[in-house]
Design a protein around this motif. Structure first.
Motif, PDB file in Angstrom:
ATOM      1  N   MET A 214       0.825  -1.062  -0.025  1.00  0.00           N
ATOM      2  CA  MET A 214       0.080   0.166  -0.167  1.00  0.00           C
ATOM      3  C   MET A 214       0.736   1.275   0.109  1.00  0.00           C
ATOM      4  O   MET A 214       1.985   1.072   0.581  1.00  0.00           O
ATOM      5  CB  MET A 214      -0.955   0.176   1.288  1.00  0.00           C
ATOM      6  N   ASP A 215       0.146   2.455  -0.548  1.00  0.00           N
ATOM      7  CA  ASP A 215       0.694   3.699  -0.229  1.00  0.00           C
ATOM      8  C   ASP A 215      -0.216   4.575   0.327  1.00  0.00           C
ATOM      9  O   ASP A 215      -1.453   4.167   0.312  1.00  0.00           O
ATOM     10  CB  ASP A 215       0.922   4.154  -1.669  1.00  0.00           C
ATOM     11  N   LEU A 216       0.063   5.570   1.084  1.00  0.00           N
ATOM     12  CA  LEU A 216      -0.732   6.398   1.643  1.00  0.00           C
ATOM     13  C   LEU A 216      -0.647   7.760   0.927  1.00  0.00           C
ATOM     14  O   LEU A 216       0.479   8.341   0.900  1.00  0.00           O
ATOM     15  CB  LEU A 216      -0.504   6.576   3.207  1.00  0.00           C
ATOM     16  N   GLY A 223       0.573  15.014  -1.861  1.00  0.00           N
ATOM     17  CA  GLY A 223       0.910  13.595  -2.492  1.00  0.00           C
ATOM     18  C   GLY A 223       1.362  12.578  -1.516  1.00  0.00           C
ATOM     19  O   GLY A 223       0.925  12.415  -0.530  1.00  0.00           O
ATOM     20  N   GLU A 224       2.330  11.653  -1.842  1.00  0.00           N
ATOM     21  CA  GLU A 224       2.657  10.403  -1.211  1.00  0.00           C
ATOM     22  C   GLU A 224       3.283  10.689   0.033  1.00  0.00           C
ATOM     23  O   GLU A 224       4.270  11.296   0.337  1.00  0.00           O
ATOM     24  CB  GLU A 224       3.599   9.557  -2.147  1.00  0.00           C
ATOM     25  N   ALA A 225       2.513   9.944   1.036  1.00  0.00           N
ATOM     26  CA  ALA A 225       3.197  10.052   2.267  1.00  0.00           C
ATOM     27  C   ALA A 225       4.108   8.909   2.856  1.00  0.00           C
ATOM     28  O   ALA A 225       5.181   9.162   3.298  1.00  0.00           O
ATOM     29  CB  ALA A 225       1.855  10.196   3.417  1.00  0.00           C
ATOM     30  N   LEU A 226       3.626   7.681   2.676  1.00  0.00           N
ATOM     31  CA  LEU A 226       4.414   6.389   2.731  1.00  0.00           C
ATOM     32  C   LEU A 226       4.201   5.372   1.944  1.00  0.00           C
ATOM     33  O   LEU A 226       3.138   5.398   1.126  1.00  0.00           O
ATOM     34  CB  LEU A 226       4.161   5.872   4.369  1.00  0.00           C
ATOM     35  N   SER A 227       4.950   4.473   1.703  1.00  0.00           N
ATOM     36  CA  SER A 227       4.916   2.996   1.298  1.00  0.00           C
ATOM     37  C   SER A 227       5.276   2.022   2.074  1.00  0.00           C
ATOM     38  O   SER A 227       5.998   2.154   3.092  1.00  0.00           O
ATOM     39  CB  SER A 227       5.895   2.880   0.078  1.00  0.00           C
ATOM     40  N   GLY A 228       4.506   1.071   2.100  1.00  0.00           N
ATOM     41  CA  GLY A 228       4.731  -0.079   3.020  1.00  0.00           C
ATOM     42  C   GLY A 228       3.953  -1.523   2.303  1.00  0.00           C
ATOM     43  O   GLY A 228       3.537  -1.421   1.062  1.00  0.00           O
TER      44      GLY A 228
END
Ligand code: AMP
Ligand code: MG
Length: 301
Positions: A214-216, A223-228
């Motif tokens: 997922m991305d947040l 824009g993009e906050a995080l990936s995991g």
């Protein structure tokens, strides 16, 4: 620097310091252990976009400067169950990233990983962490937010989720930016296609070609906050995924040797601290979140 700019920078740095404190406290409350960052290693995140590799020679051996601690997080879980680290990353990004307002070539991630849990568990954790951080900053940093002219909304959980294929269908190729500008609460993008990500995100074997990741996306255009996501942890699967990506097993030799002895299953994410500061403070550009920003293509101190 002009007096007003100094006051603004002071407010941002106070908030950033609070963000780090709150996140650390919230994680410790949940029995996470903070580990030290790794700066040099023969193995680092290959990333899914081109960066200029940064490495140095130590005693005749080549060490990479850390692009992310993904592999060390997995290895740390052979000893601990829940870990976090404020991890400095150096990523010499392509020059076309210099004007995005979202990219630095040195930044810090709050990187965390949990043994034997699923993607949904760390998504829930992330929502709780963001809600706790924003709530606490609103309460404790009123003066600073006022000085920055920032009205912050505490998001409600669970955050909205959109599957990657649906986001693409509905909003087109630039869906991340469109979603970020359209919504006023954070949005999850889930089930990212295998080809769009690094080899270590776990493939959903019930939906081959898609990942348990997922991305947040922050609202208001940030824009993009995080990936995991969940991670590949089985030796044969890891090797298969590296080869599928067209990468050489030898590049990950030290990681593979340890993975062969056994890695636990896990899920985790990494959230950029400068981007989080930018969002919470409502800053125009990411460089305003740092005293010594490393801006791609610029000479920096
Ligand atoms: P990634 O796993 O590559 O998505 O990186 C994790 C997080 O680190 C991203 O979601 C961002 O919050 C942050 N990040 C990644 N690259 C940069 C960069 N060049 N400058 C600032 N933050 C970054
Ligand atoms: Mg990402």
């Amino acid at each position: 620097m002009k007096e007003k700019n100094i006051e603004k920078t002071k407010a941002v740095l106070k908030i950033q310091s609070e963000i780090r404190r709150i996140l650390g406290e919230e994680l410790r409350k949940r029995r996470f252990i903070e580990i030290s960052p790794v700066i040099l290693s023969p193995i680092t995140d290959p990333l899914n976009h081109p960066t200029t590799p940064a490495h140095i020679n130590c005693y005749g051996k080549n060490y990479n400067v850390t692009q992310s601690m993904i592999f060390h997080k997995q290895l740390a879980l052979r000893t601990l169950e829940k870990i976090f680290v404020f991890s400095p990353n150096v990523r010499i990004e392509p020059l076309d990233k210099k004007d995005t307002g979202r990219h630095l070539f040195e930044f810090t991630q709050l990187d965390l990983e949990v043994k034997d849990v699923k993607r949904e568990d760390v998504m829930r954790l992330c929502e709780e962490l963001l809600i706790a951080t924003i709530t606490s900053i609103k309460r404790g940093c009123k003066q600073e937010l006022k000085m920055l002219g920032r009205g912050l909304i505490v998001p409600k959980n669970p955050f909205k989720q959109i599957r990657h294929v649906d986001a693409y269908k509905q909003y087109g190729e630039d869906f991340e930016s469109v979603i970020s500008k359209t919504y006023n609460e954070p949005v999850w993008i889930i089930d990212i296609p295998l080809t769009s990500r690094e080899f270590y995100d776990k493939e959903n074997l019930e939906k081959p070609g898609f990942l348990r990741d997922m991305d947040l996306i922050y609202p208001e255009g940030y824009g993009e906050a995080l990936s995991g996501g969940e991670r590949e942890y089985e030796y044969e699967r890891i090797k298969e995924r590296i080869l599928k990506k067209g990468q050489n097993l030898s590049q990950f030799k030290e990681y593979l040797e340890l993975a062969e002895k056994g890695l636990p299953s896990s899920a985790g994410f990494g959230i950029g601290i400068e981007r989080l500061t930018r969002f919470i403070c409502g800053l125009k550009r990411i460089e305003e979140s740092s005293l010594f920003p490393k801006i791609p293509g610029k000479a920096c101190i």
